[in-house]
Structures are given as structure tokens and as C-alpha cells.
Design a protein around this motif. Structure first.
Motif, short mmCIF file in Angstrom:
data_model
loop_
_atom_site.label_atom_id
_atom_site.label_comp_id
_atom_site.label_asym_id
_atom_site.label_seq_id
_atom_site.Cartn_x
_atom_site.Cartn_y
_atom_site.Cartn_z
N THR A 113 0.82 -1.22 0.00
CA THR A 113 0.00 0.00 0.00
C THR A 113 0.85 1.27 0.00
O THR A 113 0.41 2.31 -0.47
N CYS A 114 2.07 1.20 0.49
CA CYS A 114 2.97 2.35 0.45
C CYS A 114 3.35 2.66 -1.00
O CYS A 114 3.32 3.81 -1.44
N ALA A 115 3.70 1.63 -1.77
CA ALA A 115 4.05 1.81 -3.18
C ALA A 115 2.85 2.33 -3.96
O ALA A 115 2.99 3.21 -4.82
N VAL A 116 1.67 1.81 -3.66
CA VAL A 116 0.44 2.29 -4.32
C VAL A 116 0.24 3.77 -4.01
O VAL A 116 -0.06 4.57 -4.90
N ALA A 117 0.43 4.16 -2.76
CA ALA A 117 0.25 5.56 -2.36
C ALA A 117 1.28 6.46 -3.06
O ALA A 117 0.94 7.58 -3.46
N ARG A 118 2.50 5.99 -3.20
CA ARG A 118 3.53 6.78 -3.89
C ARG A 118 3.12 7.08 -5.34
O ARG A 118 3.33 8.18 -5.83
N ARG A 119 2.54 6.07 -6.01
CA ARG A 119 2.11 6.27 -7.39
C ARG A 119 0.85 7.14 -7.47
O ARG A 119 0.68 7.91 -8.40
N TRP A 121 -0.32 9.44 -5.08
CA TRP A 121 -0.14 10.80 -4.55
C TRP A 121 1.36 11.16 -4.51
O TRP A 121 1.94 11.35 -3.43
N PRO A 122 1.99 11.29 -5.66
CA PRO A 122 3.43 11.57 -5.68
C PRO A 122 3.78 12.93 -5.08
O PRO A 122 4.93 13.15 -4.69
N GLU A 123 2.81 13.80 -4.98
CA GLU A 123 3.07 15.15 -4.47
C GLU A 123 3.24 15.21 -2.95
O GLU A 123 3.72 16.22 -2.43
N LEU A 124 2.89 14.16 -2.24
CA LEU A 124 3.02 14.17 -0.78
C LEU A 124 4.49 14.11 -0.38
O LEU A 124 5.31 13.50 -1.08
N PRO A 125 4.84 14.70 0.78
CA PRO A 125 6.24 14.75 1.20
C PRO A 125 6.83 13.37 1.49
O PRO A 125 8.02 13.15 1.31
N ASN A 126 6.01 12.46 1.98
CA ASN A 126 6.43 11.07 2.18
C ASN A 126 5.17 10.21 2.20
O ASN A 126 4.06 10.73 2.15
N HIS A 127 5.34 8.93 2.27
CA HIS A 127 4.19 8.02 2.18
C HIS A 127 4.13 7.07 3.37
O HIS A 127 3.66 5.95 3.27
N LYS A 128 4.62 7.56 4.51
CA LYS A 128 4.50 6.81 5.76
C LYS A 128 3.03 6.71 6.10
O LYS A 128 2.23 7.60 5.77
N LEU A 129 2.66 5.66 6.79
CA LEU A 129 1.26 5.46 7.14
C LEU A 129 0.72 6.62 7.95
O LEU A 129 -0.40 7.10 7.70
N ALA A 130 1.50 7.12 8.89
CA ALA A 130 1.05 8.25 9.73
C ALA A 130 0.81 9.50 8.89
O ALA A 130 -0.17 10.23 9.11
N THR A 131 1.67 9.75 7.92
CA THR A 131 1.51 10.92 7.04
C THR A 131 0.24 10.78 6.21
O THR A 131 -0.55 11.73 6.10
N LEU A 132 0.03 9.62 5.63
CA LEU A 132 -1.15 9.38 4.80
C LEU A 132 -2.43 9.47 5.63
O LEU A 132 -3.42 10.07 5.21
N ALA A 133 -2.40 8.87 6.82
CA ALA A 133 -3.57 8.91 7.69
C ALA A 133 -3.92 10.36 8.05
O ALA A 133 -5.09 10.75 8.01
N LYS A 134 -2.93 11.14 8.37
CA LYS A 134 -3.17 12.55 8.71
C LYS A 134 -3.73 13.29 7.50
O LYS A 134 -4.69 14.06 7.62
N TYR A 135 -3.16 13.07 6.34
CA TYR A 135 -3.60 13.72 5.11
C TYR A 135 -5.08 13.43 4.83
O TYR A 135 -5.82 14.30 4.40
#
Length: 179
Positions: A113-119, A121-135
Motif C-alpha cells: 500500500t505504500c508503493a500504491v500511495a507513492r504512485r 499521490w506523488p506530491e506528498l512529502p512522504n508516504h509513511k502510514l502516519a503521514t497518509l492517515a493525517k492527510y
């Protein structure tokens, strides 16, 4: 899409030292079940790992080992599409299976799911679970296996929805061009 998300916490730097497992099952785009169990890794606990997840040797002393829990794990995940946030969890599960000389479970596909998130939402600063959850405003308790599995599943659902929306727009644009 139906899928199962797993997350594990480990007792130390050995990937096979699983001390907690979370399994979140999604059916037709909805969370159906989220379960968690403590596992006795039959190894030492590092202070670093304990400081991350808060699980101590005394918490798992009377819990099943990976060998004991494995049939339940297989029942929950066999022949499903599996997902985890990074392949750390996959490596840990495979490591625990090797450690206990267990026959490998079946799954149709394993999604990171991290690789999926990178593809997606490439504009996010990182794709850690905590970052994505907050976003996305997903509330969860980090480093709790069930909570991590659920949050990763919700991220995957959002990615699927975004791709579906993009594909629908593309079809509409192509149709308009030929009208």
C-alpha cells in the motif's frame, strides 16, 4: 475489490520475531472485520521495539507462538489478495514461516500500500502510514497492528477510488473527443 490487510509488530530486529498481528478484511470496499492477536515470538525483545509499540515479554508470555497461531492466520488470509504498508510485514511473515518450518500460505496477490500511495499521490512529502492517515483524516493508533492494518486498508480504498475517478474522467474525455 476484496482484500485482506495485515500488519505485524516485531519484538526485535529479527523480522521473524512477530509479537502482534493485525488482520483487517475488506469486502466490497468496506471494512468487514479487524482482529488482532499477541504472539509469543520466543526471542528477546529489544528496548527500541518495546518503546515503539509498547509490547513487553510479559504481555506475550502465555500467548500462542507463530506456529500455534499460523492455522488461524491462514484461515483469515488464504486465497485472498493481501496488502500491507511496505513489504516489512510480508518479510516478517515469511521469516516466521521459515523459522518454524511452516508450509507457505496461498494468496492471489500481495499489494504494497505504500508503493500504491507513492504512485497515486506523488506530491506528498512522504508516504509513511502516519503521514497518509493525517492527510486523509484517518484516526488510528500507530504501531498497533490492527489499527495499522485498518488504516492501510483505508488508504488502499482511497487509491482505488481515485484511480476509478481518473479512469471515468478519461473515458468521458475520449468520448467527447469522438462525438
Amino acid at each position: 475489490m476484496d482484500f485482506v490487510v495485515i500488519d505485524v509488530e516485531t519484538a526485535c530486529s529479527h523480522r521473524s520475531s512477530i509479537c502482534q498481528v493485525g488482520i483487517a478484511s475488506f469486502l466490497n470496499g468496506k471494512l468487514m472485520e479487524c482482529v488482532q492477536t499477541l504472539v509469543n515470538p520466543e526471542t528477546e525483545f529489544s528496548a527500541l521495539n518495546v518503546s515503539i509499540h509498547g509490547i513487553c515479554p510479559e504481555h506475550v508470555a502465555s500467548c500462542p507462538t507463530w506456529r500455534d497461531f499460523y492455522p488461524t492466520f491462514c484461515k483469515s488470509i488464504n486465497a485472498h489478495i493481501l496488502a500491507s504498508h511496505t513489504f516489512f510485514d510480508r518479510e516478517a511473515v515469511l521469516g516466521a514461516c521459515v523459522k518454524y518450518d511452516l508450509e507457505m500460505f496461498e494468496c492471489t496477490q500481495w499489494i504494497d500500500t505504500c508503493a500504491v500511495a507513492r504512485r497515486t499521490w506523488p506530491e506528498l512529502p512522504n508516504h509513511k502510514l502516519a503521514t497518509l492517515a493525517k492527510y486523509f483524516g484517518i484516526e488510528y493508533r500507530a504501531h498497533d497492528a490492527a489499527e495499522d492494518a485498518r488504516a492501510a486498508g483505508e488508504i488502499l480504498l482511497r487509491s482505488i477510488e481515485k484511480k476509478r475517478t481518473i479512469n471515468t474522467r478519461t473515458r468521458v474525455q475520449k468520448t467527447a473527443i469522438f462525438d
